[in-house]
Scaffold this motif. Structure first.
Motif, PDB file in Angstrom:
ATOM      1  N   THR A 230       0.610  -1.098   0.003  1.00 12.38           N
ATOM      2  CA  THR A 230      -0.142   0.107   0.015  1.00 12.38           C
ATOM      3  C   THR A 230       0.768   1.402  -0.077  1.00 12.38           C
ATOM      4  O   THR A 230       0.486   2.145  -0.635  1.00 12.38           O
ATOM      5  CB  THR A 230      -1.188  -0.033   1.323  1.00 12.38           C
ATOM      6  OG1 THR A 230      -1.761  -1.236   1.250  1.00 12.38           O
ATOM      7  CG2 THR A 230      -1.980   1.158   1.168  1.00 12.38           C
ATOM      8  N   VAL A 231       1.953   1.053   0.795  1.00 15.02           N
ATOM      9  CA  VAL A 231       2.872   2.192   0.892  1.00 15.02           C
ATOM     10  C   VAL A 231       3.584   2.566  -0.543  1.00 15.02           C
ATOM     11  O   VAL A 231       3.613   3.546  -0.943  1.00 15.02           O
ATOM     12  CB  VAL A 231       3.980   2.147   1.884  1.00 15.02           C
ATOM     13  CG1 VAL A 231       5.216   2.980   1.724  1.00 15.02           C
ATOM     14  CG2 VAL A 231       3.307   2.208   3.278  1.00 15.02           C
ATOM     15  N   GLN A 234       1.767   4.619  -2.963  1.00 10.68           N
ATOM     16  CA  GLN A 234       1.492   5.970  -2.846  1.00 10.68           C
ATOM     17  C   GLN A 234       1.905   6.992  -3.885  1.00 10.68           C
ATOM     18  O   GLN A 234       1.615   8.164  -3.828  1.00 10.68           O
ATOM     19  CB  GLN A 234       1.808   6.336  -1.427  1.00 10.68           C
ATOM     20  CG  GLN A 234       1.043   5.505  -0.299  1.00 10.68           C
ATOM     21  CD  GLN A 234      -0.218   5.861  -0.202  1.00 10.68           C
ATOM     22  OE1 GLN A 234      -0.853   6.829  -0.061  1.00 10.68           O
ATOM     23  NE2 GLN A 234      -0.767   4.697  -0.251  1.00 10.68           N
ATOM     24  N   CYS A 301       4.955   7.525   6.176  1.00 11.13           N
ATOM     25  CA  CYS A 301       3.456   6.645   6.332  1.00 11.13           C
ATOM     26  C   CYS A 301       3.613   6.030   7.414  1.00 11.13           C
ATOM     27  O   CYS A 301       4.642   5.551   7.961  1.00 11.13           O
ATOM     28  CB  CYS A 301       3.395   5.802   4.942  1.00 11.13           C
ATOM     29  SG  CYS A 301       2.990   6.601   3.462  1.00 11.13           S
ATOM     30  N   ARG A 327       1.237  10.786   6.586  1.00  8.38           N
ATOM     31  CA  ARG A 327      -0.016  10.244   6.082  1.00  8.38           C
ATOM     32  C   ARG A 327      -0.124   8.823   6.497  1.00  8.38           C
ATOM     33  O   ARG A 327       0.760   7.809   6.826  1.00  8.38           O
ATOM     34  CB  ARG A 327       0.061   9.853   4.375  1.00  8.38           C
ATOM     35  CG  ARG A 327      -0.910   9.432   3.578  1.00  8.38           C
ATOM     36  CD  ARG A 327      -0.785   9.139   2.146  1.00  8.38           C
ATOM     37  NE  ARG A 327      -0.540  10.591   1.570  1.00  8.38           N
ATOM     38  CZ  ARG A 327      -0.364  10.784   0.368  1.00  8.38           C
ATOM     39  NH1 ARG A 327      -0.056   9.531  -0.453  1.00  8.38           N
ATOM     40  NH2 ARG A 327       0.196  11.711  -0.242  1.00  8.38           N
ATOM     41  N   VAL A 329      -1.998   5.286   6.163  1.00  6.21           N
ATOM     42  CA  VAL A 329      -2.358   4.500   5.123  1.00  6.21           C
ATOM     43  C   VAL A 329      -3.160   3.313   5.765  1.00  6.21           C
ATOM     44  O   VAL A 329      -2.682   2.666   6.744  1.00  6.21           O
ATOM     45  CB  VAL A 329      -1.405   4.154   4.422  1.00  6.21           C
ATOM     46  CG1 VAL A 329      -0.973   5.344   3.312  1.00  6.21           C
ATOM     47  CG2 VAL A 329      -0.317   3.071   4.704  1.00  6.21           C
ATOM     48  N   SER A 331      -4.163  -0.548   4.616  1.00  6.06           N
ATOM     49  CA  SER A 331      -3.965  -1.661   3.761  1.00  6.06           C
ATOM     50  C   SER A 331      -5.267  -2.609   3.710  1.00  6.06           C
ATOM     51  O   SER A 331      -5.224  -3.346   2.760  1.00  6.06           O
ATOM     52  CB  SER A 331      -2.697  -2.375   4.294  1.00  6.06           C
ATOM     53  OG  SER A 331      -2.881  -3.022   5.568  1.00  6.06           O
TER      54      SER A 331
END
Length: 390
Positions: A230-231, A234, A301, A327, A329, A331
């Protein structure tokens, strides 16, 4: 091999050797990653067969991770080009031919079926088998033991004589009749060469978005993989740096016997992930000005897990928040290291029986091999006028 196959990363160009690696990965760890790295070096394209939960339970005992988790974790190892889901436990010539593979590779330990037979016997007979070196100092057996016995002897910088005397008393499931030469665990010793082998060696390039994340990343698992993926998503051109906290820092905010893996083990685990570009070993807990400026960080993140305060009760992410580059996040995967440990504790008796059964089979095979070698030596001595030194 039955099941689906999934291509990861680059497409195959049809040139060079194709290699198959088949394994269960009942608990994916950096030892497996190191063997896959070696396997990839033997060819140009690495296909990894991953067994189902049913197959592993039949031949080895209960897996730590589910098959869906294991499929995704193996896909995330950067040396893997393709995986085959639901691979059979016994690798045959038909398996290699089906995937147009020259040979298969496995570690220099032995893999046995439920009835004690070598799973690679057929491909060995036909000369389509290669071996790579097992990673000393790590096994699923040892990691399970660390989770259950709640000691801290595996932490990297404990130096008291008391702890030295008890190093690796947390090996788990050893039977009363000796130790298997394959399951037995020696101490893992980190070297600069091993880190170089795992590291990408790529520096950030102009136009890359430098993303920094930090944590323990203990027992590197599917929750970590989903977070890092997920990172990675970004930015269009991400360069992901992972800051790993020292063992004593992790123990401060996690307590108990955490981390289960020491800083050296966690470094290799994270470096093996295809979403990671660089690792900071022993990163400061607070993400401060010096770190952000040194690495020219564009984005910091953190996941949805709890952020523990620093020793002075300050927010460790105060500086990136002040700069507007922090940020959170999501997942979509809330699995934690605590959850993995609870799985082990819940099924303690099953895992204990699994490990003892596995070691008993290995000892029986090892003793049979010794007897066979001794018999051949005696037979040869009878044919000669002088004894062969043993």
């Amino acid at each position: 091999m039955a099941g689906n196959h999934v291509t990861v990363g680059q497409e195959e160009d049809g040139a060079g050797c194709r290699v198959v690696w088949g394994d269960g990965y009942d608990m994916v760890h950096y030892g497996h990653s190191n063997q896959l790295r070696q396997a990839k070096a033997m060819g140009d394209y690495l296909i990894v067969g991953v067994h189902t939960d049913e197959e592993i339970s039949k031949h080895k005992g209960p897996p730590v991770f589910t098959q869906a988790e294991r499929y995704k974790m193996v896909q995330a190892i950067k040396w893997v080009d393709e995986i085959v889901e639901g691979a059979p436990y016994v690798t045959t010539l038909d398996t290699l031919d089906k995937y147009n593979s020259d040979f298969c590779v496995h570690g220099d330990d032995i893999t046995l079926t439920v009835d004690g037979k070598d799973t690679y016997a057929e491909v060995k007979r036909e000369g389509r088998y290669r071996e790579c070196r097992r990673t000393q100092g790590v096994s699923t057996t040892d990691l399970v033991g660390r989770m259950l016995l709640m000691t801290k002897t595996h932490h990297s910088n404990i130096v008291s004589s008391t702890h030295r005397e008890h190093t690796h008393t947390d090996n788990f499931g050893k039977g009363p009749k000796g130790h298997s030469p394959w399951t037995g665990v020696s101490q893992f010793l980190q070297t600069s060469q091993k880190i170089i082998q795992f590291a990408s060696g790529q520096e950030a390039q102009p136009g890359d978005t430098i993303i920094y994340v930090a944590g323990a990343f203990d027992l590197f698992h599917i929750g970590h993989v989903d977070f890092l993926e997920t990172v990675y998503k970004q930015a269009e051109r991400p360069y992901v740096i992972v800051g790993l906290h020292f063992d004593q820092e992790v123990n401060r905010y996690k307590g108990k016997n955490y981390p289960i893996m020491n800083i050296h083990e966690r470094t290799l685990s994270v470096l093996a992930c295809r979403y990671v570009s660089e690792v900071v070993i022993g990163a400061p807990y607070a993400v401060g000005k010096d770190l952000l400026d040194h690495f020219k960080v564009d984005l910091v993140c953190h996941g949805k897990t709890e952020v523990f305060p620093d020793r002075d009760t300050a927010d460790p992410y105060a500086e990136p928040k002040k700069r507007g580059i922090f940020r959170t996040v999501d997942s979509g995967n809330g699995l934690t290291t605590d959850d993995i440990v609870q799985r082990i504790i819940k099924n303690r008796l099953q895992f204990e029986a699994r490990n003892q059964k596995k070691e008993a089979k290995e000892i029986a095979v090892f003793e049979a091999m010794k007897r066979q070698a001794e018999g051949e030596r005696i037979k040869l001595n009878d044919l000669l006028d002088f004894p062969i030194p043993f």
